[in-house]
Design a protein around this motif. Structure first.
Motif, short mmCIF file in Angstrom:
data_model
loop_
_atom_site.label_atom_id
_atom_site.label_comp_id
_atom_site.label_asym_id
_atom_site.label_seq_id
_atom_site.Cartn_x
_atom_site.Cartn_y
_atom_site.Cartn_z
N LEU A 262 0.74 -1.25 -0.01
CA LEU A 262 0.04 0.02 -0.01
C LEU A 262 0.71 1.25 -0.11
CD1 LEU A 262 -2.87 -0.88 2.72
CD2 LEU A 262 -3.19 -0.80 0.22
N THR A 263 0.33 2.24 -0.55
CA THR A 263 0.95 3.67 -0.36
C THR A 263 0.07 4.62 -0.01
OG1 THR A 263 0.51 4.19 -2.76
CG2 THR A 263 2.64 3.05 -2.41
N ALA A 264 0.68 5.86 0.55
CA ALA A 264 -0.13 6.92 1.05
C ALA A 264 0.87 7.93 1.18
CB ALA A 264 -0.95 6.68 2.25
N GLU A 265 0.35 9.30 1.09
CA GLU A 265 1.11 10.43 1.45
C GLU A 265 1.13 10.77 3.15
OE1 GLU A 265 1.30 13.51 -1.31
OE2 GLU A 265 1.12 15.13 0.19
N LEU A 266 2.10 10.83 3.63
CA LEU A 266 2.22 10.94 4.91
C LEU A 266 3.10 12.23 5.06
CD1 LEU A 266 1.17 9.80 7.51
CD2 LEU A 266 3.04 8.19 7.75
N PHE A 267 2.78 13.25 5.93
CA PHE A 267 3.70 14.48 6.20
C PHE A 267 4.29 14.96 4.79
CE2 PHE A 267 4.21 11.60 9.95
CZ PHE A 267 3.06 12.44 10.61
N GLY A 268 3.71 15.17 3.87
CA GLY A 268 4.16 15.38 2.59
C GLY A 268 4.98 14.76 1.68
N GLN B 84 7.57 1.32 13.08
CA GLN B 84 6.98 0.36 12.03
C GLN B 84 5.49 0.19 12.32
OE1 GLN B 84 8.34 -3.59 11.28
NE2 GLN B 84 6.99 -3.89 9.60
N ALA B 85 4.94 -0.01 13.51
CA ALA B 85 3.58 -0.07 13.71
C ALA B 85 2.96 0.88 13.44
CB ALA B 85 3.61 -0.69 15.32
N ALA B 86 3.36 2.28 13.74
CA ALA B 86 2.90 3.50 13.69
C ALA B 86 2.73 3.97 12.24
CB ALA B 86 3.54 4.67 14.31
N VAL B 87 3.84 3.66 11.34
CA VAL B 87 3.64 3.99 9.80
C VAL B 87 2.76 3.16 9.27
CG1 VAL B 87 4.97 4.01 7.98
CG2 VAL B 87 5.96 5.02 9.92
N TYR B 88 2.88 1.89 9.41
CA TYR B 88 2.16 0.45 8.75
C TYR B 88 0.69 1.16 9.13
CZ TYR B 88 5.57 -2.10 7.02
OH TYR B 88 6.52 -2.71 5.94
N SER B 89 0.29 1.22 10.37
CA SER B 89 -1.21 1.48 10.73
C SER B 89 -1.63 2.66 10.00
CB SER B 89 -1.22 1.59 12.13
OG SER B 89 -0.99 0.47 12.86
N GLU B 90 -0.68 3.88 10.23
CA GLU B 90 -1.30 5.17 9.49
C GLU B 90 -1.53 5.02 8.09
OE1 GLU B 90 -2.75 7.36 11.07
OE2 GLU B 90 -2.52 9.37 10.13
N VAL B 91 -0.65 4.43 7.34
CA VAL B 91 -0.61 4.27 6.09
C VAL B 91 -1.68 3.68 5.33
CG1 VAL B 91 0.80 3.50 3.80
CG2 VAL B 91 2.14 4.85 5.40
N PRO C 219 5.40 10.47 -0.23
CA PRO C 219 4.82 9.32 -0.47
C PRO C 219 5.50 8.50 0.24
CG PRO C 219 5.73 9.94 -2.63
CD PRO C 219 5.85 11.07 -1.70
N TRP C 220 4.73 7.40 0.92
CA TRP C 220 5.47 6.19 1.95
C TRP C 220 4.86 4.97 1.18
CZ3 TRP C 220 8.02 6.16 6.52
CH2 TRP C 220 8.59 7.38 7.06
N LYS C 221 5.75 4.02 1.26
CA LYS C 221 5.36 2.47 0.55
C LYS C 221 5.37 1.68 1.84
CE LYS C 221 10.02 1.46 -1.11
NZ LYS C 221 10.61 0.43 -0.65
N ILE C 222 4.33 0.71 2.08
CA ILE C 222 4.55 -0.45 2.99
C ILE C 222 4.19 -1.74 2.67
CG2 ILE C 222 3.89 1.31 5.05
CD1 ILE C 222 1.34 -0.05 4.84
N MET C 223 4.60 -2.71 2.95
CA MET C 223 4.41 -4.01 2.58
C MET C 223 3.90 -4.94 3.80
SD MET C 223 5.91 -6.68 -0.29
CE MET C 223 7.63 -6.72 0.34
N ILE C 224 2.83 -5.35 4.12
CA ILE C 224 2.24 -5.78 5.31
C ILE C 224 2.26 -7.25 4.99
CG2 ILE C 224 0.05 -6.24 6.77
CD1 ILE C 224 -0.84 -3.37 5.02
#
Ligand SMILES: [Zn+2]
Length: 270
Positions: free
Chosen positions: A114-120, A174-181, A122-127
């Motif tokens: 998944l990807t999402a913009e966080l604090f200006g 990681q928990a914070a970024v993954y949850s938020e993204v 784009p971030w990528k995560i793989m759950i």
């Protein structure tokens, strides 16, 4: 750039997106991070390969067999026997396999990108595991030990303190970024719960299912990222010269002495 399992770890993906390991790496050593970002050379360490091996097992037999075939030179010696670290990895897998609760919590969609913009930016995560029915995200971790505590530097107390492995390896980031993204990408009000299945590399592997859900801590972690990110993005874009930590492999391998230091100035490395 559309992220896939093939390009997720590529140089291009890391340049276009911020990720949790990239962020943690920038916080540790900017010079080293810029080196591997620009060259695309990030060494596959033994620990990393063992981690990938256990993850592929959790994805299912097909993914596991494919991984073993693709990386046979790394896993097996000339006689076709697995190297020591992969014999250990098999023991870790057997430890997880024999626990019904682990098998239950490993159910869900695997390796979800998944990807999402966080604090200006784009971030990528793989759950590792995304379970919609029971509303949780789960990360599978291989670790030296679950019960041994490790030393970290505490800026608040200006001294080294001993902490559980979760804090030592900063898994709450990681928990914070993954949850938020995931929350932003899927447009939900509240983040899902965040669990970790940890398995240790000890002689007899230990394992645990750990709940990292903590909204207050999550907010604090996201705030720290928000504060650190503008500087990191300036380093990443080349606007600011990357700082050297002078302790990591990269810094040591490129070190040139610029002045004599007095013996009383010698400091313990982290
Ligand atoms: Zn360094």
């Amino acid at each position: 750039m559309i992220l896939t399992h093939e390009n997720y770890h590529s140089k291009e993906a890391n340049i276009e997106y911020m990720g949790v390991s990239q962020y943690k790496s920038f916080r540790k050593c900017e010079a080293d991070t810029m080196h591997w970002l620009t060259t695309g050379n990030q060494e596959d360490t033994d620990a990393l390969m063992v981690g990938k091996y256990v993850h592929k097992w959790s994805e299912g037999p097909e993914a596991f067999e494919q991984f073993k075939a693709d990386n046979s030179g790394y896993i097996y010696n000339k006689k076709g026997e697995p190297y020591k670290s992969f014999i250990k990895a098999d023991e870790m897998i057997n430890c997880l396999k024999s626990d019904d609760k682990v098998k239950f919590y490993l159910q869900g969609s695997k390796e979800v990108i998944l990807t999402a913009e966080l604090f200006g930016t784009p971030w990528k995560i793989m759950i590792d595991v995304d379970n919609d029915k029971l509303n949780y995200l789960l990360d599978l971790k291989t670790t030296k030990s679950i019960s041994e505590w490790g030393w970290v530097w505490s800026p608040d107390e200006s001294r080294n303190i001993k902490v559980p492995f979760i804090e030592e390896w900063q898994y709450l980031i990681q928990a914070a970024v993954y949850s938020e993204v995931e929350r932003i990408a899927r447009d939900r009000d509240k983040p899902k719960d965040f669990y970790m299945i940890a398995v240790s590399k000890e002689k007899i592997p230990d394992h645990a299912i750990i709940d990292l859900t903590d909204p207050v801590r999550m907010e604090a972690e996201l705030l720290k990222i928000k504060e650190n990110l503008p500087h990191i993005l300036k380093v990443k874009s080349g606007e600011i010269e990357p700082a050297r930590c002078e302790h990591c492999d990269y810094c040591r391998s490129t070190k040139k002495v610029d002045k004599i230091i007095h013996y009383t100035e010698l400091r313990e490395a982290w």
